[in-house]
Write a protein that holds these residues in place. Structure first.
Motif, PDB file in Angstrom:
ATOM      1  N   THR A   1       0.845  -1.173  -0.133  1.00 59.71           N
ATOM      2  CA  THR A   1      -0.088   0.007  -0.087  1.00 59.71           C
ATOM      3  C   THR A   1       0.909   1.276   0.102  1.00 59.71           C
ATOM      4  N   SER A   2       0.548   2.207  -0.837  1.00 61.62           N
ATOM      5  CA  SER A   2       1.254   3.552  -0.924  1.00 61.62           C
ATOM      6  C   SER A   2       0.402   4.624  -1.246  1.00 61.62           C
ATOM      7  N   ALA A   3       0.578   5.572  -0.755  1.00 64.40           N
ATOM      8  CA  ALA A   3      -0.583   6.811  -1.017  1.00 64.40           C
ATOM      9  C   ALA A   3       0.244   8.237  -1.371  1.00 64.40           C
ATOM     10  N   GLY A   4       0.534   8.290  -2.538  1.00 65.83           N
ATOM     11  CA  GLY A   4       1.287   9.457  -3.146  1.00 65.83           C
ATOM     12  C   GLY A   4       2.526   9.741  -2.519  1.00 65.83           C
ATOM     13  N   SER A   5       3.142  10.437  -1.906  1.00 70.69           N
ATOM     14  CA  SER A   5       4.457  10.611  -1.387  1.00 70.69           C
ATOM     15  C   SER A   5       4.927  10.019  -0.021  1.00 70.69           C
ATOM     16  N   THR A   6       3.810   9.355   0.556  1.00 70.99           N
ATOM     17  CA  THR A   6       4.245   8.733   1.885  1.00 70.99           C
ATOM     18  C   THR A   6       4.942   7.206   1.731  1.00 70.99           C
ATOM     19  N   ALA A   7       5.098   6.873   2.695  1.00 69.19           N
ATOM     20  CA  ALA A   7       5.984   5.503   2.769  1.00 69.19           C
ATOM     21  C   ALA A   7       5.126   4.301   2.327  1.00 69.19           C
ATOM     22  N   GLN A   8       5.772   3.257   1.793  1.00 71.42           N
ATOM     23  CA  GLN A   8       5.109   2.053   1.448  1.00 71.42           C
ATOM     24  C   GLN A   8       4.851   1.303   2.505  1.00 71.42           C
ATOM     25  N   HIS A   9       3.676   0.659   2.730  1.00 76.17           N
ATOM     26  CA  HIS A   9       3.629  -0.278   3.653  1.00 76.17           C
ATOM     27  C   HIS A   9       3.290  -1.837   3.139  1.00 76.17           C
ATOM     28  N   ARG A  10       3.679  -2.584   3.439  1.00 75.19           N
ATOM     29  CA  ARG A  10       3.407  -4.097   3.101  1.00 75.19           C
ATOM     30  C   ARG A  10       2.707  -4.861   4.128  1.00 75.19           C
ATOM     31  N   THR A  11       1.821  -5.413   3.783  1.00 75.01           N
ATOM     32  CA  THR A  11       1.205  -6.581   4.894  1.00 75.01           C
ATOM     33  C   THR A  11       1.074  -7.956   4.185  1.00 75.01           C
ATOM     34  N   VAL A  12       1.857  -8.769   4.810  1.00 76.58           N
ATOM     35  CA  VAL A  12       1.471 -10.223   4.536  1.00 76.58           C
ATOM     36  C   VAL A  12       0.685 -10.943   5.515  1.00 76.58           C
ATOM     37  N   SER A  13      -0.003 -11.556   4.900  1.00 76.84           N
ATOM     38  CA  SER A  13      -1.335 -12.322   5.719  1.00 76.84           C
ATOM     39  C   SER A  13      -1.381 -13.838   5.378  1.00 76.84           C
ATOM     40  N   VAL A  14      -1.177 -14.745   6.376  1.00 71.39           N
ATOM     41  CA  VAL A  14      -1.569 -16.130   6.266  1.00 71.39           C
ATOM     42  C   VAL A  14      -2.708 -16.540   6.963  1.00 71.39           C
ATOM     43  N   VAL A  15      -3.788 -17.192   6.249  1.00 74.05           N
ATOM     44  CA  VAL A  15      -4.799 -17.695   7.101  1.00 74.05           C
ATOM     45  C   VAL A  15      -4.952 -19.302   6.699  1.00 74.05           C
ATOM     46  N   PHE A  16      -5.240 -19.750   7.710  1.00 74.92           N
ATOM     47  CA  PHE A  16      -5.279 -21.194   7.632  1.00 74.92           C
ATOM     48  C   PHE A  16      -6.547 -21.952   8.627  1.00 74.92           C
ATOM     49  N   ARG A  17      -6.884 -23.050   8.265  1.00 77.97           N
ATOM     50  CA  ARG A  17      -7.990 -23.700   9.054  1.00 77.97           C
ATOM     51  C   ARG A  17      -7.404 -25.274   9.528  1.00 77.97           C
ATOM     52  N   THR A  18      -7.750 -25.477  10.613  1.00 74.54           N
ATOM     53  CA  THR A  18      -7.540 -26.823  11.283  1.00 74.54           C
ATOM     54  C   THR A  18      -8.582 -26.979  11.855  1.00 74.54           C
ATOM     55  N   SER A  19      -9.197 -28.119  11.372  1.00 76.68           N
ATOM     56  CA  SER A  19     -10.543 -28.536  11.978  1.00 76.68           C
ATOM     57  C   SER A  19     -11.565 -27.359  12.052  1.00 76.68           C
ATOM     58  N   ASN A  20     -11.960 -27.075  13.208  1.00 79.11           N
ATOM     59  CA  ASN A  20     -12.975 -26.152  13.328  1.00 79.11           C
ATOM     60  C   ASN A  20     -12.611 -24.741  13.794  1.00 79.11           C
ATOM     61  N   VAL A  21     -11.257 -24.683  13.622  1.00 76.64           N
ATOM     62  CA  VAL A  21     -10.329 -23.264  14.105  1.00 76.64           C
ATOM     63  C   VAL A  21      -9.762 -22.481  13.108  1.00 76.64           C
ATOM     64  N   ILE A  22     -10.086 -21.425  12.586  1.00 76.83           N
ATOM     65  CA  ILE A  22      -9.571 -20.624  11.509  1.00 76.83           C
ATOM     66  C   ILE A  22      -8.461 -19.503  12.348  1.00 76.83           C
ATOM     67  N   VAL A  23      -7.395 -19.681  11.927  1.00 79.02           N
ATOM     68  CA  VAL A  23      -6.346 -18.649  12.362  1.00 79.02           C
ATOM     69  C   VAL A  23      -5.776 -17.838  11.208  1.00 79.02           C
ATOM     70  N   THR A  24      -5.657 -16.419  11.798  1.00 77.83           N
ATOM     71  CA  THR A  24      -5.269 -15.377  10.648  1.00 77.83           C
ATOM     72  C   THR A  24      -4.153 -14.524  11.222  1.00 77.83           C
ATOM     73  N   VAL A  25      -2.955 -14.473  10.558  1.00 79.21           N
ATOM     74  CA  VAL A  25      -1.826 -13.823  10.821  1.00 79.21           C
ATOM     75  C   VAL A  25      -1.678 -12.713   9.931  1.00 79.21           C
ATOM     76  N   HIS A  26      -1.365 -11.720  10.332  1.00 80.57           N
ATOM     77  CA  HIS A  26      -1.081 -10.377   9.735  1.00 80.57           C
ATOM     78  C   HIS A  26       0.269  -9.666  10.236  1.00 80.57           C
ATOM     79  N   TYR A  27       1.165  -9.683   9.474  1.00 83.33           N
ATOM     80  CA  TYR A  27       2.372  -8.968   9.455  1.00 83.33           C
ATOM     81  C   TYR A  27       2.863  -7.992   8.878  1.00 83.33           C
ATOM     82  N   GLY A  28       3.155  -6.706   9.192  1.00 85.01           N
ATOM     83  CA  GLY A  28       3.457  -5.687   8.287  1.00 85.01           C
ATOM     84  C   GLY A  28       4.580  -4.823   8.545  1.00 85.01           C
TER      85      GLY A  28
END
Length: 279
Positions: A220-247
């Motif tokens: 993500t970038s907006a004009g002259s501002t610094a760029q921000h990157r976010t990596v997301s990993v989403v996984f399901r194991t049985s009946n639980v869903i885990v979401t990880v965001h790292y930016g």
């Protein structure tokens, strides 16, 4: 002899009650060979881990490198994290960590969602599979069966859309300032040709993580501002869903967060959380 009719009446009443109890018995109405009504099995998980303690301190130090430069009291506050507001900790929990320095800022969040089906004919796992599939489709990745959200029912791509398998980055619904990672590690130096070694850095489905998993990468970038990157990993194991965001957001406008490094660290954390759930 005057009492004989009364005794006979009593015997008749007892016989009638016995017949009535048989009629009210559901088993008496069951027919041989009729299918039995079964209830779908519950999910494997009945509780969720304590989210702000789910990530080891050593991992937090690696993911939030700027924290080491802060005074000790501030370091402790960063490593403690901030729990997400939730009204049912048996169903959903999460935690957030943020580290800001003059050189860069990092943010990390994890969320656990335990899916419960209130339909006795649908298992918790099946309901969780539906919830996960919607998240995967929301990331623009291939849905179960191989179709992508951008495809028409006939299987051809809709006008103006970019197939998820192409090397070019795909824009999100937030406007031209947000772009999903291309095959290039920096997502700023052009896209690699098909078959190049960095092609696997694009958003994709992941193997050997839970029952199903995917990775998303948005710059993500907006004009002259610094760029921000976010990596997301989403996984399901049985009946639980885990979401990880790292930016990460560098302090200088000219710098672009490295896609490969962020993806490797995010996946490593996700696999660690999966192992924690399995213990």
């Amino acid at each position: 002899m005057a009492y004989v009719p009364g005794v006979a009446l009593l015997v008749a009443l007892v016989a009638g009650c016995s017949a009535g109890s048989d009629a009210d018995d559901p088993a008496a109405d069951s027919k041989p060979g009729s299918p039995a009504v079964t209830t779908a099995p519950p999910g494997k998980y009945r509780t969720l881990p304590e989210s702000c303690r789910a990530v080891p301190r050593s991992t937090l130090k690696d993911l939030l490198p700027g924290t080491a430069e802060l005074p000790e009291e501030q370091q402790e506050k960063v490593y403690e994290g901030t729990a997400s507001v939730t009204y049912d900790t048996d169903r959903k929990v999460g935690c957030r960590w943020t580290s800001d320095t003059p050189d860069a800022s990092w943010n990390l969040s994890i969320d656990f969602e335990r899916v419960v089906s209130y339909d006795p004919s649908v298992s918790d796992d099946d309901r969780a599979r539906e919830v996960y599939s919607k998240k995967q489709e929301g990331a623009g990745l291939a849905a179960p069966g191989g179709a992508t959200p951008s495809e028409t029912p006939s299987g051809s791509a809709s006008p103006g859309s970019t197939p998820s398998g192409s090397p070019e980055g795909r824009t999100t619904g937030t406007g031209p300032s947000a772009t999903r990672s291309s095959a290039s590690p920096s997502a700023g130096g052009g896209s690699a040709a098909p078959g190049a070694g960095d092609e696997d850095l694009r958003p994709r489905l992941l193997d050997d993580l839970g029952d199903a998993a995917f990775l998303d990468d948005v710059l993500t970038s907006a004009g002259s501002t610094a760029q921000h990157r976010t990596v997301s990993v989403v996984f399901r194991t049985s009946n639980v869903i885990v979401t990880v965001h790292y930016g990460e957001q560098p302090g200088r406008v000219t710098e672009v967060p490295d896609s490969r490094e962020l993806q490797e660290k995010t996946q490593a954390l996700a696999r660690n959380l999966d192992e924690t759930l399995s213990d």
